[in-house]
Design a protein around this motif. Structure first.
Motif, mmCIF file in Angstrom:
data_model
loop_
_atom_site.group_PDB
_atom_site.id
_atom_site.type_symbol
_atom_site.label_atom_id
_atom_site.label_comp_id
_atom_site.label_asym_id
_atom_site.label_seq_id
_atom_site.Cartn_x
_atom_site.Cartn_y
_atom_site.Cartn_z
ATOM 1 N N MET A 99 0.837 -1.200 0.000
ATOM 2 C CA MET A 99 0.000 0.000 0.000
ATOM 3 C C MET A 99 0.871 1.248 0.000
ATOM 4 O O MET A 99 0.365 2.360 0.041
ATOM 5 C CB MET A 99 -0.863 0.030 1.267
ATOM 6 N N THR A 100 2.196 1.070 -0.014
ATOM 7 C CA THR A 100 3.062 2.238 0.112
ATOM 8 C C THR A 100 3.181 2.942 -1.233
ATOM 9 O O THR A 100 2.992 2.344 -2.281
ATOM 10 C CB THR A 100 4.469 1.818 0.603
ATOM 11 N N PRO B 99 -2.695 3.039 -4.011
ATOM 12 C CA PRO B 99 -3.912 3.708 -3.534
ATOM 13 C C PRO B 99 -4.693 4.392 -4.662
ATOM 14 O O PRO B 99 -5.914 4.285 -4.729
ATOM 15 C CB PRO B 99 -3.371 4.731 -2.537
ATOM 16 N N ILE C 265 14.087 9.097 -1.153
ATOM 17 C CA ILE C 265 14.804 10.354 -1.377
ATOM 18 C C ILE C 265 16.243 10.208 -0.893
ATOM 19 O O ILE C 265 17.196 10.552 -1.600
ATOM 20 C CB ILE C 265 14.095 11.508 -0.628
ATOM 21 N N GLU C 266 16.394 9.640 0.313
ATOM 22 C CA GLU C 266 17.727 9.503 0.905
ATOM 23 C C GLU C 266 18.633 8.679 -0.008
ATOM 24 O O GLU C 266 19.774 9.036 -0.267
ATOM 25 C CB GLU C 266 17.644 8.813 2.278
ATOM 26 N N TYR D 272 19.868 10.412 -3.011
ATOM 27 C CA TYR D 272 20.986 11.293 -2.668
ATOM 28 C C TYR D 272 22.299 10.493 -2.684
ATOM 29 O O TYR D 272 23.274 10.874 -3.326
ATOM 30 C CB TYR D 272 20.747 11.891 -1.282
ATOM 31 N N ILE E 245 14.546 13.627 -6.668
ATOM 32 C CA ILE E 245 14.675 14.757 -5.740
ATOM 33 C C ILE E 245 15.930 14.584 -4.885
ATOM 34 O O ILE E 245 16.690 15.531 -4.673
ATOM 35 C CB ILE E 245 13.403 14.883 -4.878
ATOM 36 N N ASN F 213 18.985 17.272 -4.717
ATOM 37 C CA ASN F 213 19.525 17.770 -3.449
ATOM 38 C C ASN F 213 21.034 17.545 -3.381
ATOM 39 O O ASN F 213 21.797 18.423 -2.986
ATOM 40 C CB ASN F 213 18.843 17.080 -2.264
ATOM 41 N N ASP G 12 24.048 20.316 -3.271
ATOM 42 C CA ASP G 12 25.027 20.337 -2.173
ATOM 43 C C ASP G 12 26.455 20.327 -2.709
ATOM 44 O O ASP G 12 27.385 20.715 -2.010
ATOM 45 C CB ASP G 12 24.812 19.136 -1.239
ATOM 46 N N VAL H 270 3.227 13.655 -6.231
ATOM 47 C CA VAL H 270 3.089 14.904 -5.485
ATOM 48 C C VAL H 270 4.477 15.454 -5.127
ATOM 49 O O VAL H 270 4.668 16.650 -4.979
ATOM 50 C CB VAL H 270 2.232 14.698 -4.219
ATOM 51 N N LEU H 271 5.477 14.550 -5.060
ATOM 52 C CA LEU H 271 6.843 14.989 -4.733
ATOM 53 C C LEU H 271 7.367 15.958 -5.789
ATOM 54 O O LEU H 271 8.071 16.909 -5.479
ATOM 55 C CB LEU H 271 7.781 13.791 -4.628
ATOM 56 N N LYS I 97 5.836 18.107 -7.264
ATOM 57 C CA LYS I 97 5.303 19.447 -6.992
ATOM 58 C C LYS I 97 5.983 20.070 -5.780
ATOM 59 O O LYS I 97 6.094 21.278 -5.667
ATOM 60 C CB LYS I 97 3.800 19.362 -6.716
ATOM 61 N N ALA I 98 6.425 19.209 -4.852
ATOM 62 C CA ALA I 98 6.985 19.710 -3.599
ATOM 63 C C ALA I 98 8.344 20.374 -3.823
ATOM 64 O O ALA I 98 8.695 21.330 -3.146
ATOM 65 C CB ALA I 98 7.128 18.579 -2.590
ATOM 66 N N ARG J 128 10.974 22.791 -5.281
ATOM 67 C CA ARG J 128 10.853 24.134 -5.857
ATOM 68 C C ARG J 128 11.175 24.109 -7.339
ATOM 69 O O ARG J 128 10.507 24.705 -8.174
ATOM 70 C CB ARG J 128 11.819 25.073 -5.113
ATOM 71 N N MET K 200 -8.262 6.356 0.193
ATOM 72 C CA MET K 200 -6.934 5.752 0.118
ATOM 73 C C MET K 200 -5.882 6.818 -0.174
ATOM 74 O O MET K 200 -4.709 6.505 -0.318
ATOM 75 C CB MET K 200 -6.887 4.733 -1.022
ATOM 76 N N PRO L 146 -2.983 4.243 3.942
ATOM 77 C CA PRO L 146 -2.153 3.107 3.523
ATOM 78 C C PRO L 146 -1.198 2.633 4.619
ATOM 79 O O PRO L 146 -1.061 1.427 4.846
ATOM 80 C CB PRO L 146 -1.388 3.664 2.326
ATOM 81 N N ASN M 171 -1.041 -1.051 6.505
ATOM 82 C CA ASN M 171 0.156 -1.876 6.683
ATOM 83 C C ASN M 171 0.308 -2.311 8.134
ATOM 84 O O ASN M 171 0.637 -3.463 8.418
ATOM 85 C CB ASN M 171 1.404 -1.114 6.224
ATOM 86 N N ILE N 274 -0.678 21.203 -1.824
ATOM 87 C CA ILE N 274 0.425 22.160 -1.874
ATOM 88 C C ILE N 274 -0.052 23.467 -2.508
ATOM 89 O O ILE N 274 0.171 24.557 -1.978
ATOM 90 C CB ILE N 274 1.593 21.572 -2.691
ATOM 91 N N ILE O 55 4.293 23.266 2.886
ATOM 92 C CA ILE O 55 5.260 23.461 1.801
ATOM 93 C C ILE O 55 4.752 24.519 0.833
ATOM 94 O O ILE O 55 5.501 25.395 0.388
ATOM 95 C CB ILE O 55 5.534 22.115 1.086
ATOM 96 N N LEU P 165 6.785 14.374 2.265
ATOM 97 C CA LEU P 165 6.907 15.727 1.722
ATOM 98 C C LEU P 165 7.866 16.565 2.553
ATOM 99 O O LEU P 165 8.612 17.382 2.037
ATOM 100 C CB LEU P 165 5.538 16.418 1.682
ATOM 101 N N ARG Q 115 13.761 21.204 0.649
ATOM 102 C CA ARG Q 115 15.154 21.406 1.040
ATOM 103 C C ARG Q 115 15.256 21.939 2.463
ATOM 104 O O ARG Q 115 16.056 21.542 3.274
ATOM 105 C CB ARG Q 115 15.809 22.387 0.052
#
Lengths: 338, 338
Positions: free
Chosen positions: A72-73, A78, A224-225, A228, A253, A257, A261, A279-280, A282-283, A285, B72, B78, B82, B224, B253, B280, B285
């Motif tokens: 469901m992640t 969804p 995201i991590e 990077y 993203i 980042n 850096d 949606v990311l 959009k988040a 900039r 959802m 979601p 889980n 957003i 955001i 998000l 940043r």
């Protein structure tokens, strides 16, 4: 908790035999309409069965579709569920969903559960469509449509995204802009969709006589991590890449980042494209470039297909791919230096 | 599609009466163990019932829990699913999920469907818990636990976040940093959780003798884009606010993006806090400040509670609130100018 009244009491109240009640329940043999009505009345009155089931008895249909998903992640599943729900509701069908975390025992079990609950068809999304799945599905007496994955040469219907093609096309777009050194941040090797995208990327390079450098062609975990970290690895190998493609927005993203850096300007020095439109995007900039494809539409098409199969007397198979559009925004430009 | 074999044939193959088969099926009356075994053998052989149901017959339990959710979208539901799944699996229970889009007819219908499918308990998440819900649930002979919402004085168990308290505490944190002019971007009036947070914000102001300015206390739609627009509105009314609280990360955001477009530095000029901790918050940043609470834990607690109720002979009620932590990161500082 309060005990349900049982079939014996229903039979008594209705003044009929248990066999008659069970005939009505199982739609087996013939039952006088007046008797059926009487039994259904008791059912209503005692609440032995909820109305839904009483209606099912009358209609000899459950109007239920099962959906099995492996997780469901993320936004994808969804949204797919919302699309499925929308179409089923329009058609007075109801949806029951099961989440398996992708392990095959759990998937097999939930096919069984749905059968025992008399669903009329099953929509199935799994991490990797395997032979066991094919064999199970071919044995089932009810139709199954696989979602979010091709089941090629399996004679099993599916609705999926054309991951290979849009990844290849997106790569070609960057190449046509003049990019020659392009890095790729793929997904886990276990993700079929991510692998298809990675293959599309590699074939685009090959067809353009560009070499695939394994140091610059990596597998991440969608976060995201990790995007990077993968970007940092890429930079440690090669600092004159001019573009990066990430298999999803999160890692794109993370890559942006990381580049920022390292004071590497996006897109002037390095263009970034995520094969995604969440949606990311959009988040961040900096408007991320990517590929737009609708999980909601995929869910809708899947629901339409399963209903057609449920209503058809002959089994049939169909393969549907969901359309996509590639869009370039702030994060992509022509390379300004080589 | 292939037709299922019916109870009559099962009875014939087992050499027993339909009534006996239905007694086994309904666990009504007594059936010789040898007869039950014979019938289950036929069941296995003919596949009339999948093994799951055969096991149910033997155990007189379905080991099924139903979960009804109103949507959802977003990360919350979601993740909750889980968490529920994890605990149910550990306990050899299976989960069936239904998604209702929050309209009450659909919710009622799915309670019925789950009853007819013999789930042993129901977990229920709705947009706004109403009297109709309470009346329905009190009539049900199986336990129900409400998720993500208090059902106060309803004598119905729930597992929820303490929205009011953490929103109030977060506001007090900003006030204690020296902020006096704080704007609030709330959710739709239809969102109970968002309203509780807004109430917590307003009460914190009142208790600190700060006036609640309706122009600065707004209702958005969680996106957003809308956070951006709400922030623009706030600035049009008042440019000397020193802090903004948004009810979710998305709108926080959007607010940051809007402030930056107006060359208002975050946090030096205006601090921003989102009452949320989604992916998000990682994508922006500028490390967003917020409140951390686990939907996964909420799902787990909900599953534990429903299993306790399923296994208890006496109905009981329990109210559980999930712990939270408020964390201040880059987006919040003391006001540097008043």
């Amino acid at each position: 908790m309060k005990k349900d009244i049982n079939i014996k009491e229903v039979a008594r109240k209705a003044g009929v035999s248990i066999a008659t009640v069970s005939r009505v329940f199982n739609n087996s043999g013939t039952v006088k309409e007046s008797t059926r009505k009487k039994i259904e009345a008791v059912i209503e009155e005692t609440g032995y069965y909820p109305n839904v089931l009483a209606r099912e008895l009358a209609e000899k249909k459950t109007h239920l579709i099962g959906l099995i998903v492996h997780n469901m992640t993320g936004e994808g599943i969804p949204r797919t569920i919302n699309g499925v729900n929308e179409v089923l509701e329009e058609n007075q069908y109801n949806l029951l969903i099961a989440c398996t975390n992708g392990n095959i025992e759990s998937e097999m079990k939930h096919f069984e559960i749905f059968r025992s609950k008399r669903v009329e068809g099953i929509l199935f999304a799994t991490r990797e469509f395997k032979e066991e799945h094919r064999d199970l599905i071919k044995k089932l007496p009810i139709p199954v449509v696989v979602l979010l994955q091709r089941t090629d040469q399996e004679q099993i219907s599916y609705v999926a995204f054309d991951n290979y093609t849009f990844a290849k096309e997106a790569t070609n777009k960057l190449i046509s802009l003049g990019h020659k050194k392009i890095a790729f941040i793929g997904g886990p090797v276990t993700s079929v969709n991510a692998n298809e995208r990675q293959q599309g990327f590699m074939d685009a390079l090959k067809e353009n006589q560009l070499k695939v450098d394994n140091d610059l062609n990596r597998n991440g975990d969608f976060t995201i991590e990790n995007g990077y970290c993968q970007m940092q690895e890429i930079l440690s190998f090669n600092r004159d890449i001019t573009a990066v493609i990430a298999v999803n927005d999160g890692m794109a993203i993370g890559a942006i980042n990381c580049l920022q850096d390292h004071d590497i300007v996006v897109p002037e020095k390095v263009s970034v494209l995520g094969l995604d439109d969440t949606v990311l995007a959009k988040a961040s900039r900096l408007k991320l470039s990517g590929v737009r494809y609708s999980y909601t539409d995929l869910g809708k098409k899947g629901a339409e297909l399963i209903l057609q199969q449920v209503e058809s007397t002959e089994p049939f198979f169909e393969e549907r791919l969901i359309p996509y559009t590639i869009y370039l925004r702030e994060s992509v430009s022509s390379p300004t230096s080589e």
